[in-house]
Design an enzyme around this catalytic site. Structure first.
Site, PDB file in Angstrom:
ATOM      1  N   HIS A 236      23.597  27.152  -0.762  1.00  0.00           N
ATOM      2  CA  HIS A 236      25.022  26.797  -0.568  1.00  0.00           C
ATOM      3  C   HIS A 236      25.767  27.882   0.219  1.00  0.00           C
ATOM      4  O   HIS A 236      26.357  27.625   1.263  1.00  0.00           O
ATOM      5  CB  HIS A 236      25.718  26.655  -1.926  1.00  0.00           C
ATOM      6  CG  HIS A 236      25.105  25.670  -2.849  1.00  0.00           C
ATOM      7  ND1 HIS A 236      25.218  24.316  -2.679  1.00  0.00           N
ATOM      8  CD2 HIS A 236      24.388  25.844  -3.988  1.00  0.00           C
ATOM      9  CE1 HIS A 236      24.608  23.689  -3.662  1.00  0.00           C
ATOM     10  NE2 HIS A 236      24.090  24.596  -4.474  1.00  0.00           N
TER      11      HIS A 236
HETATM   12  C1  BDR Z   1      28.573  26.978  -5.470  1.00  0.00           C
HETATM   13  O1  BDR Z   1      28.672  27.219  -6.877  1.00  0.00           O
HETATM   14  C2  BDR Z   1      28.050  28.435  -7.192  1.00  0.00           C
HETATM   15  O2  BDR Z   1      27.311  28.322  -8.373  1.00  0.00           O
HETATM   16  C3  BDR Z   1      27.232  28.838  -5.997  1.00  0.00           C
HETATM   17  O3  BDR Z   1      27.195  30.250  -5.879  1.00  0.00           O
HETATM   18  C4  BDR Z   1      27.968  28.208  -4.845  1.00  0.00           C
HETATM   19  O4  BDR Z   1      28.983  29.035  -4.360  1.00  0.00           O
HETATM   20  C5  BDR Z   1      27.793  25.701  -5.252  1.00  0.00           C
HETATM   21  O5  BDR Z   1      28.414  24.638  -5.902  1.00  0.00           O
END
Ligand code: BDR
Ligand code: CA
Length: 320
Positions: A236
């Protein structure tokens, strides 16, 4: 080479935040003015420790780190230890940096945001919203605000419709979206296309960074397996860094959006107005959103920068 792009990176490390920092610090195309930390995946103290130690691993221990908000604007904190592990970096054991963290992430954002500075925000948006409250119009002055967050047409990952960063501080997300900035959203619609399967992690040649990647990701992979999800790790937060470095690897669409702040099932959900009515009646803000990626090219960029290595031929191609 053209002058490097000046950036501030806002994080809640978090396994994929750590990978985003490894990627950003390895690129000569980015000049990192500072890293601001926010409570999110883990509490603020843990996230700040992790940011310092990951930067030390990256050989970037001189990058300034600022402590930010230790709780969301309104709602109670929600951490994600089940996904990122008790200390946020899975089972990775990092050498401890002896660099100090500075206070006042919000003051740093207020001082340093300028027309030649971009912000890459990959945690809940509390720090950015507080900076905007302190100095209205601030975010609109930035070159670009890149936000990993939200789900447009994709399902959520924290509730049926909400992505974690928006779910964890929906009021902040709403204020940042409304701030009239040159905003680019990196939602789950694109990041769920960009995953590294567990087998591809295991295929990488051993090194200190690869060992970190493997040990940090293990908890994420196990969580995916236990919940019937993806047996690997979605990148992500590195995708947000990828957009800053190589926008040609992504496709974008514009959507009229707003963020819901109430309701057990709807808080943090992006509301998309696709009615195509008269602009005056359209609800929300028109925002550029990443919706597609050249996955294999991105994974090559990621592995070269973050891990200092490439995938053996054929690995890391299947990505969901
Ligand atoms: C986002 O949520 C967090 O757990 C990850 O680091 C990322 O930024 C993804 O939904
Ligand atoms: Ca994050």
């Amino acid at each position: 080479m053209a002058n490097p792009q000046r950036v501030i990176i806002d994080v809640d490390p978090g396994v994929d935040d750590a990978l985003a920092l490894l990627m950003a610090t390895a690129s000569r195309e980015l000049e990192i003015l500072g890293v601001t930390v926010v409570s999110g995946n883990v509490p603020l103290d843990t996230g700040t420790r992790n940011a310092l130690d990951v930067l030390f691993l990256a050989g970037a221990g001189d990058v300034r780190v600022f402590r930010g908000a230790d709780r969301p604007l309104v709602r109670e904190p929600v951490h994600t230890r089940e996904v990122h592990g008790e200390r946020g970096l899975g089972s990775a054991e990092l050498l401890r940096s002896d660099a100090p963290a500075e206070e006042n992430a919000v003051g740093f954002l207020v001082d340093r945001i300028a027309p030649d500075v971009s912000v890459i925000a990959v945690g809940p948006l509390t720090n950015l919203a507080q900076a905007e409250r302190e100095c209205p119009g601030l975010l609109a002055r930035a070159r670009e605000i890149v936000v990993m967050g939200g789900a447009i047409r994709a399902p959520g990952n924290s509730s049926p419709g909400a992505e974690y960063n928006f779910f964890a501080d929906p009021h902040a997300a709403r204020e940042v979206v409304a701030a009239n900035a040159n905003l680019t959203l990196v939602p789950l619609d694109v990041t769920h296309q960009v995953g590294v399967p567990a087998g591809a992690i295991a295929s990488l040649e051993e090194s200190e960074r690869v060992r970190f990647f493997e040990q940090a990701s293990r908890v994420v992979v196990s969580h995916g397996k236990a919940t019937g999800g993806f047996e690997g790790i979605h990148l992500h937060d590195p995708v947000a860094v990828g957009w800053a470095l190589a926008p040609e690897l992504f496709s974008t669409e514009e959507f009229w959006i707003d963020v819901e702040t109430t309701g057990e099932l709807t808080s943090g959900q992006v509301v998309v107005d696709e009615r195509r009515v008269d602009e005056a009646k359209q609800r929300g803000v028109l925002v550029r959103c990443l919706t597609g990626a050249r996955v294999s090219d991105f994974l090559t960029l990621f592995s070269n920068l973050a891990l200092g290595t490439s995938w053996p031929q054929g690995e890391a191609r299947s990505s969901r």
